[in-house]
Design a protein around this motif. Structure first.
Motif, mmCIF file in Angstrom:
data_model
loop_
_atom_site.group_PDB
_atom_site.id
_atom_site.type_symbol
_atom_site.label_atom_id
_atom_site.label_comp_id
_atom_site.label_asym_id
_atom_site.label_seq_id
_atom_site.Cartn_x
_atom_site.Cartn_y
_atom_site.Cartn_z
ATOM 1 N N PHE A 209 32.148 48.741 41.933
ATOM 2 C CA PHE A 209 32.727 47.414 42.145
ATOM 3 C C PHE A 209 34.091 47.410 41.475
ATOM 4 O O PHE A 209 34.214 47.682 40.273
ATOM 5 C CB PHE A 209 31.860 46.302 41.550
ATOM 6 C CG PHE A 209 32.540 44.960 41.617
ATOM 7 C CD1 PHE A 209 32.569 44.251 42.813
ATOM 8 C CD2 PHE A 209 33.196 44.437 40.509
ATOM 9 C CE1 PHE A 209 33.242 43.033 42.895
ATOM 10 C CE2 PHE A 209 33.871 43.225 40.578
ATOM 11 C CZ PHE A 209 33.888 42.529 41.782
ATOM 12 N N TRP A 210 35.130 47.116 42.246
ATOM 13 C CA TRP A 210 36.505 47.141 41.755
ATOM 14 C C TRP A 210 37.145 45.776 41.966
ATOM 15 O O TRP A 210 37.155 45.247 43.077
ATOM 16 C CB TRP A 210 37.301 48.216 42.491
ATOM 17 C CG TRP A 210 38.792 48.157 42.368
ATOM 18 C CD1 TRP A 210 39.698 48.070 43.395
ATOM 19 C CD2 TRP A 210 39.571 48.214 41.169
ATOM 20 N NE1 TRP A 210 40.980 48.076 42.905
ATOM 21 C CE2 TRP A 210 40.940 48.157 41.541
ATOM 22 C CE3 TRP A 210 39.239 48.306 39.815
ATOM 23 C CZ2 TRP A 210 41.971 48.187 40.609
ATOM 24 C CZ3 TRP A 210 40.277 48.330 38.874
ATOM 25 C CH2 TRP A 210 41.614 48.275 39.284
ATOM 26 N N LEU A 211 37.640 45.195 40.881
ATOM 27 C CA LEU A 211 38.286 43.888 40.941
ATOM 28 C C LEU A 211 39.670 43.958 40.305
ATOM 29 O O LEU A 211 39.832 44.481 39.203
ATOM 30 C CB LEU A 211 37.455 42.844 40.188
ATOM 31 C CG LEU A 211 38.135 41.478 40.004
ATOM 32 C CD1 LEU A 211 38.233 40.739 41.330
ATOM 33 C CD2 LEU A 211 37.400 40.643 38.969
ATOM 34 N N ASP A 214 45.544 39.838 40.503
ATOM 35 C CA ASP A 214 46.932 40.190 40.199
ATOM 36 C C ASP A 214 47.490 39.394 39.025
ATOM 37 O O ASP A 214 47.436 38.162 38.999
ATOM 38 C CB ASP A 214 47.811 39.989 41.432
ATOM 39 C CG ASP A 214 47.500 41.000 42.529
ATOM 40 O OD1 ASP A 214 46.849 42.024 42.215
ATOM 41 O OD2 ASP A 214 47.903 40.761 43.681
ATOM 42 N N GLY A 215 48.017 40.138 38.051
ATOM 43 C CA GLY A 215 48.649 39.533 36.892
ATOM 44 C C GLY A 215 47.692 38.981 35.862
ATOM 45 O O GLY A 215 48.129 38.476 34.817
ATOM 46 N N VAL A 216 46.378 39.072 36.139
ATOM 47 C CA VAL A 216 45.413 38.427 35.254
ATOM 48 C C VAL A 216 44.377 39.400 34.691
ATOM 49 O O VAL A 216 44.267 39.586 33.478
ATOM 50 C CB VAL A 216 44.686 37.267 35.975
ATOM 51 C CG1 VAL A 216 43.704 36.577 35.026
ATOM 52 C CG2 VAL A 216 45.689 36.260 36.515
ATOM 53 N N LEU A 217 43.611 40.060 35.574
ATOM 54 C CA LEU A 217 42.427 40.789 35.112
ATOM 55 C C LEU A 217 42.112 41.963 36.022
ATOM 56 O O LEU A 217 42.324 41.898 37.242
ATOM 57 C CB LEU A 217 41.223 39.831 35.090
ATOM 58 C CG LEU A 217 39.866 40.410 34.706
ATOM 59 C CD1 LEU A 217 39.807 40.695 33.208
ATOM 60 C CD2 LEU A 217 38.743 39.442 35.096
ATOM 61 N N MET A 218 41.579 43.030 35.413
ATOM 62 C CA MET A 218 40.991 44.129 36.182
ATOM 63 C C MET A 218 39.597 44.394 35.648
ATOM 64 O O MET A 218 39.364 44.355 34.433
ATOM 65 C CB MET A 218 41.856 45.390 36.095
ATOM 66 C CG MET A 218 43.044 45.330 37.018
ATOM 67 S SD MET A 218 43.976 46.861 37.022
ATOM 68 C CE MET A 218 44.714 46.759 35.404
ATOM 69 N N ARG A 219 38.695 44.670 36.559
ATOM 70 C CA ARG A 219 37.292 44.892 36.201
ATOM 71 C C ARG A 219 36.750 46.027 37.054
ATOM 72 O O ARG A 219 36.968 46.064 38.263
ATOM 73 C CB ARG A 219 36.509 43.594 36.437
ATOM 74 C CG ARG A 219 35.036 43.647 36.107
ATOM 75 C CD ARG A 219 34.405 42.279 36.366
ATOM 76 N NE ARG A 219 34.812 41.290 35.372
ATOM 77 C CZ ARG A 219 34.829 39.969 35.587
ATOM 78 N NH1 ARG A 219 34.508 39.499 36.779
ATOM 79 N NH2 ARG A 219 35.199 39.140 34.628
ATOM 80 N N LEU A 220 36.059 46.947 36.411
ATOM 81 C CA LEU A 220 35.506 48.107 37.107
ATOM 82 C C LEU A 220 34.058 48.285 36.660
ATOM 83 O O LEU A 220 33.788 48.440 35.468
ATOM 84 C CB LEU A 220 36.328 49.356 36.760
ATOM 85 C CG LEU A 220 36.088 50.631 37.562
ATOM 86 C CD1 LEU A 220 36.429 50.422 39.035
ATOM 87 C CD2 LEU A 220 36.912 51.778 36.992
#
Length: 288
Positions: A209-211, A214-220
């Protein structure tokens, strides 16, 4: 990744392709199959919304696509599908990520009616796979009955041997299946995929799962499974789950780029994201 293997090569390692019309192969006690289908139509979406008790689904749900790995002797089946993943999303119910574009997103579903973002629009899921056991019964001819089960995954210290996986062993079968995807109103990406590859000695898969907001958060959120065929009677499946997450602000403070364009490939930037959860389990598959 294109994999071309002829039937003679497959036979030499105890494998064979599935019958025509099916994509996958049988190898050393396992049947591994992928199914790719179009996104859900509007009627299907309505049915899913009713079942999941939600009025929100990702823009593209490949609801009839799946990966299935079945141990033939025991009937143990590990499989991956969008419905179960979204069930996990609904149950976890994370609070919505605060974004500058939130005001814009309030109108994404109903242009003429303001919608409050009171749900996790990123469709983040804790999903790490589904499990069933098929039981064969004799009623004139063999049929199978499938029911829900809870396989006994044990906590363990063992880890998947990534060095062995990086060896030059031939790949007999490879596929990648998208389960769902959403572009977050052009403000990022939410993507759930599963990849599988089969070698003469083992199978390996990555559920990811890749999120990126933009400019806020990344989650893997990654789940890897590896099964060495061995003698094929009672194989062991290792499962590693690793969750990583960071804000763009935190990455920028460490000297990394703050431009979203620098983060298009999760495989490249995953090591920059700090680990927030990691666990490893193993499953001993027992023949019936």
């Amino acid at each position: 990744m294109e994999v071309e293997v002829n039937e003679k090569e497959l036979k030499s390692v105890g494998a064979e392709l599935l019958p025509e019309g099916r994509r996958g192969l049988r190898i050393l006690g396992w049947e591994i199959e992928t199914l790719k289908r179009p996104i859900l139509n509007s009627l299907d979406v309505q049915q899913w919304e009713q079942k999941l008790q939600t009025s929100h689904l990702p823009e593209m749900v490949f609801g009839n696509s799946c990966l299935v790995l079945k141990h033939i002797n025991s009937g143990t089946k590990v499989h991956f599908n969008a419905f179960d993943a979204l069930t996990g999303w609904k149950k976890e119910a994370l609070p919505p990520v605060e974004v500058p574009a939130a005001a814009k997103w309030k109108f994404r579903s109903k242009p003429f009616q303001q919608v409050i973002l009171d749900y996790d629009y990123t469709f983040t899921t804790p999903y790490c796979g589904s499990e069933t056991v098929e039981i064969n019964t004799q009623r004139g001819r063999e049929t199978s009955e499938e029911g829900s089960c809870s396989l006994h995954w044990e906590d363990c210290e063992e880890q998947i041997d990534v060095v062995a996986l990086a060896s030059k062993e031939p790949i007999l079968f490879y596929d990648e299946i998208i389960l769902y995807e959403d572009e977050l109103a052009d403000n990022g990406v939410s993507l759930l995929t599963v990849k599988v590859r089969v070698m003469p000695s083992s199978w390996f898969l990555l559920l990811r799962f890749w999120l990126r907001v933009d400019g806020v958060l990344m989650r893997l959120r990654d789940t890897r499974m590896h099964c060495i065929f061995g003698n094929g009677t009672n194989p062991i499946i290792l499962r590693e789950s690793c969750w990583r997450e960071a804000t763009f602000q935190a990455l920028s403070a460490k000297g990394y780029p703050s431009d979203s364009a620098a983060y298009s490939d999760p495989s490249i930037i995953s090591q920059r994201l700090p680990i927030i959860m990691r666990k490893t389990h193993k499953l001993q598959v027992s023949s019936a």
